[in-house]
Design an enzyme around this catalytic site. Structure first.
Site, PDB file in Angstrom:
ATOM      1  N   HIS A  62       0.810  -1.229   0.000  1.00 55.73           N
ATOM      2  CA  HIS A  62       0.000   0.000   0.000  1.00 55.73           C
ATOM      3  C   HIS A  62       0.842   1.277   0.000  1.00 55.73           C
ATOM      4  O   HIS A  62       0.311   2.349   0.282  1.00 55.73           O
ATOM      5  CB  HIS A  62      -0.934   0.031   1.218  1.00 55.73           C
ATOM      6  N   SER A 110      -4.133  -6.993  -2.353  1.00 54.58           N
ATOM      7  CA  SER A 110      -5.008  -6.163  -1.533  1.00 54.58           C
ATOM      8  C   SER A 110      -5.550  -5.055  -2.427  1.00 54.58           C
ATOM      9  O   SER A 110      -4.791  -4.333  -3.072  1.00 54.58           O
ATOM     10  CB  SER A 110      -4.265  -5.559  -0.339  1.00 54.58           C
ATOM     11  N   GLU A 136      -6.417   1.538  -5.638  1.00 52.10           N
ATOM     12  CA  GLU A 136      -5.087   0.954  -5.748  1.00 52.10           C
ATOM     13  C   GLU A 136      -5.171  -0.563  -5.672  1.00 52.10           C
ATOM     14  O   GLU A 136      -6.148  -1.134  -5.166  1.00 52.10           O
ATOM     15  CB  GLU A 136      -4.166   1.450  -4.630  1.00 52.10           C
TER      16      GLU A 136
END
Length: 856
Positions: A62, A110, A136
């Site tokens: 992330h 993710s 994202e």
């Protein structure tokens, strides 16, 4: 509230490796309505990926400062969102990402997104998210088995923020049912329509990973199919890993002949869709898009005009029928028919001719099938009006005069060609006229070619086109006649021999015969109907397989362990004593024995000894009864209930024996109540009793009323020693409903929305602690008494089940009770893979750790 949410999926597959890039792919599965949790419906993803796809960077953990590659495609289908990406060489140099992924350390995607629109179902405390914005996609490191269902509640750090977010989307109680129905039943058609609107961008095209439609998804390995008049059996269905169907040619009895074909699901058109999931052969048309020459195009066009006799208005009116409105298959077929009929033939290209050829082939196949309402509706959808065709044929038969045979004279001189027809005799009037016209066209074409050759000019294209069209029509007639003859012969043969009975009917026939105490399965009316096409072996095998599978679905403990099929009285499995003195023989380079008597450089002591365990399957049996005066007609409706009750008791007995069996029974016993607490008198010794026999494998809570918590599970894991270091998927914790409820309140517990694909109906797992799956069993104790067995932590590879897969059913009439007793049985054994006497556990073979309450 502008909050970012994340969905993590332990579903990364390595698709390919090159010197520069590593290709990976995986799902973020959020649309499965068969499990609890907040749901992001597929069309929400379809609408929300557009902005992301303009700059599709793949991140690491992330962190926007750590780009590691590029997302090659983002695909939406019924299962959810599918990501395909490439990890660059630079990511390996900076973070070692490629190595970590290849080694299986980094296994998870993710997906970060923002919720734009949702409905909150107050009654079920569930969000149905209808619109998102994808922000994202990252590769992250999370515990294994995180193929998750998404939970909005757990994405907030405090309850106040969650309640504030929830207020934006709340709907009334009276709308809950409507919201649920509307969101979870999003159709494939709607998803595809959304996909079509977002395909024109830098990442075009979007691949459709889930290639199965509502028809091809129903094709199983039991399905027999017909392609071009040849019968095949489905030997492999299309999956994400192997996206092609494999069909093997077979005869009318289902015997395989060795010749196989591989077919892409997108190339399959199922013709008799109404017979799917039944025991009938399924007719398929396989698309083969290609370029057609003029003769072929003429033949296709002629056939299309002949078979597709509905007008555009007729087809449009068909759209409003209930059957079409409820079937995406019929809608797509009708849409294709309308597009072709509404377009002038002169504007057709190769794709139109390919579609027209497909429609003609489907119509011809449908016309050969037995007449029924489903077939007639399908013909109507493809533009073939049966009533109109029948009326036209009757009218033509009453007005057309066959007349004398047509004579065509083909005599022609070198310089002058006589265009009179050659001699031919044809009994069918329409074909006769076509032959006459074709003969004349041939002679005209020859004369035109001769004239052009003599004058040095180009032949008249109109003459040549007329000849091509007539030849195409003749070819179409020949193919139609040949196809009808072949299909008729095959249909007549297959109708006599095709499987007419489902596995369930076969199984019920065996059960019924035993219930009525018949000598043979064929002595009942149901069995008599099967006599012509089935044998005793067919029926008994179907019964054994069906009942075995039904029992497997009821088991909770047994599916955790490895199994081996045992077809002998005793079956020995070698077990190596790997830890004897913990020594490993080592040799320097060039070492070798000088002779037979040399023991210096040859290991002779402290080496692993090979022992064995013996699996001797024991019989587990349950009984049920039928009153003497019951007749076949009254028993048939009860068979399913009787069979299910018997298999349920058998499954519970096996599960309790595997868990609490004491191994004390050495003779026949039928008085072992499943509901009784404590150790279970059994012919096998279960994991609880095996662990309880070794003091070092028992962990106790503080008091007699303390329930097991994650700290106790961690302590039990320590008692397992090196086996406690195994990955969570090799461990399992079994507890009671009370124990589960206590764990749920602990922050270390992961519910199914976090735990993922292993928490399924098939495994019985309902959550996880420290990555260890949790199983609930009715046979574990509750707290409140001394030494109550609250839970057991199991190293699953340390045990093995030996079983005989066959299920047996026996019956006898009991005159004193005036009933027929039926006995359903199977055989199995259970052992720990140890070299200790009686396959017991020890502190060295620490395959299970027991958690109990305090002794007093």
């Amino acid at each position: 509230m502008d909050k970012k949410f994340f969905i993590t999926s332990d579903d990364i597959d390595v698709k390919g490796v090159s010197e520069k890039t590593l290709k990976i792919a995986g799902y973020a599965n959020t649309s499965d309505k068969d499990r609890s949790g907040d749901i992001v419906v597929p069309d929400a993803w379809a609408k929300g990926i557009e902005n992301f796809r303009r700059n599709p960077i793949l991140l690491y953990q992330h962190d926007h400062g750590k780009p590691i590659g590029k997302v090659n495609s983002v695909t939406v289908d019924k299962k959810g969102i599918f990501v395909e990406a490439s990890v660059s060489e630079a990511a390996e140099k900076q973070h070692g990402v490629k190595t970590l992924i290849s080694d299986g350390v980094l296994k998870s995607f993710s997906v970060g997104f923002r919720v734009k629109d949702a409905d909150y179902d107050k009654r079920n405390d569930t969000f149905f998210i209808k619109d998102v914005e994808l922000l994202e996609i990252s590769v992250v490191s999370v515990p294994a088995n995180q193929n998750s269902l998404f939970s909005i509640r757990k994405s907030f750090e405090d309850e106040t923020s969650y309640l504030e977010f929830k207020k934006q989307f709340e709907v009334g109680d009276e709308l809950s049912e409507e919201v649920e129905e509307k969101t979870v039943d999003t159709s494939e058609k709607e998803v595809e329509e959304v996909l079509e609107t977002i395909s024109d961008d830098p990442m075009k095209p979007i691949p459709f990973i889930n290639l199965l439609n509502e028809d091809t998804a129903k094709i199983t390995t039991k399905t027999f199919i017909i392609v071009d008049g040849i019968r095949y059996k489905t030997v492999s269905i299309a999956t994400a890993d192997n996206p092609k169907f494999i069909f093997e040619q077979c005869d009318v009895s289902g015997n395989l002949l060795g010749k196989t074909i591989e077919v892409n699901p997108v190339d399959i058109t199922v013709i008799n869709t109404w017979d799917l999931e039944k025991e009938y052969d399924i007719h398929l048309f396989l698309d083969n898009v290609k370029s057609f020459d003029d003769v072929e195009k003429t033949g296709i066009l002629s056939k299309f005009k002949s078979l597709v006799n509905s007008k555009e208005l007729d087809l449009i009116q068909t759209k409003n029928t209930v059957e079409v409105e409820n079937s995406s298959t019929l809608q797509k077929a009708l849409n294709n028919s309308i597009n072709l009929v509404s377009l002038e033939y002169k504007n057709w290209n190769d794709s139109h001719f390919s579609l027209a050829n497909k429609i003609c082939m489907v119509i011809e196949t449908l016309k050969r099938l037995p007449q029924e309402s489903s077939r007639d509706l399908m013909l109507k959808v493809y533009g073939h009006n049966i009533q109109k065709t029948t009326l036209e044929e009757k009218k033509q038969m009453t007005t057309e005069n066959v007349g004398e045979p047509i004579q065509i004279d083909t005599k022609a001189s070198t310089a002058e060609v006589d265009t009179k027809a050659a001699t031919a005799q044809v009994s069918e009037p329409r074909v006769a006229q076509l032959v006459e016209k074709t003969g004349e066209a041939v002679l005209k074409a020859e004369a035109e070619e001769y004239r052009a050759e003599q004058t040095g000019s180009t032949p008249d294209t109109r003459v040549m086109e007329e000849l091509s069209e007539l030849k195409g029509q003749l070819k179409a007639y020949r193919e139609q006649v040949s196809s009808m003859q072949t299909s008729k012969m095959h249909y007549q043969e297959s109708t006599r021999n095709a499987a007419q009975f489902s596995d369930s009917e076969k199984s019920n026939a065996v059960f019924l015969a035993r219930a009525l105490n018949k000598h043979s399965v064929f002595d009942t009316r149901l069995g008599d109907r099967m006599k012509a096409v089935l044998t005793d072996n067919n029926l008994n095998e179907a019964f054994s397989t069906n009942v075995y599978n039904e029992m497997q679905q009821q088991l909770v403990v047994a599916p955790m362990f490895n199994r081996v099929e045992v077809n002998t009285k005793d079956f020995r499995i070698p077990v190596a004593d790997e830890d004897t003195s913990d020594f490993v023989a080592q040799f320097p380079s060039g070492s070798f024995a000088a002779g037979v008597s040399d023991t210096t450089t040859v290991p002779t002591t402290r080496q692993a000894q090979i022992a064995s365990i013996t699996l001797s399957p024991k019989k587990f049996m349950v009984a049920t009864h039928i009153a003497k005066d019951e007749e076949e007609d009254t028993i048939l409706p009860l068979i399913d209930f009787l069979r299910q009750a018997a298999t349920r008791r058998l499954a519970r007995g096996i599960d309790k024996a595997l868990l609490r069996g004491n191994g004390a029974l050495s003779a026949f016993s039928a008085s072992n109540a499943l509901a009784a607490a404590g150790a279970y008198p059994s012919v096998i010794k279960g994991v609880v009793e095996l662990a309880a026999s070794v003091g070092g494998l028992v962990t106790k809570t503080g008091t007699t009323i303390d329930k097991a918590d994650p700290g106790d599970i961690a302590a039990a894991r320590i008692t397992l020693g090196k086996y406690g270091l195994a990955l969570g998927s090799n461990l399992a914790y079994v507890t009671s409903v009370e124990g589960y409820n206590n764990l749920v309140t602990n922050t270390d517990f992961q519910t199914v929305d976090k735990f993922g694909s292993q928490a399924t109906y098939l495994t019985g797992s309902v959550g996880a602690v420290y990555g260890i799956p949790i199983f609930i069993s009715e046979f574990m104790d509750t707290a409140g008494a001394a030494d109550s067995n609250l839970g057991v932590l199991v190293y699953k590879p340390g045990f093995i089940i030996g079983e005989r897969r066959a299920m047996e059913i026996e019956s006898e009439y009991l005159p004193q009770q005036q009933v027929t007793a039926m006995y359903l049985s199977t055989r199995m054994d259970f052992k720990a893979l140890t070299t200790v006497a009686d396959a017991a556990l020890s502190t060295r073979y620490s395959y299970a750790g027991l958690i109990t309450t305090a002794s007093s």
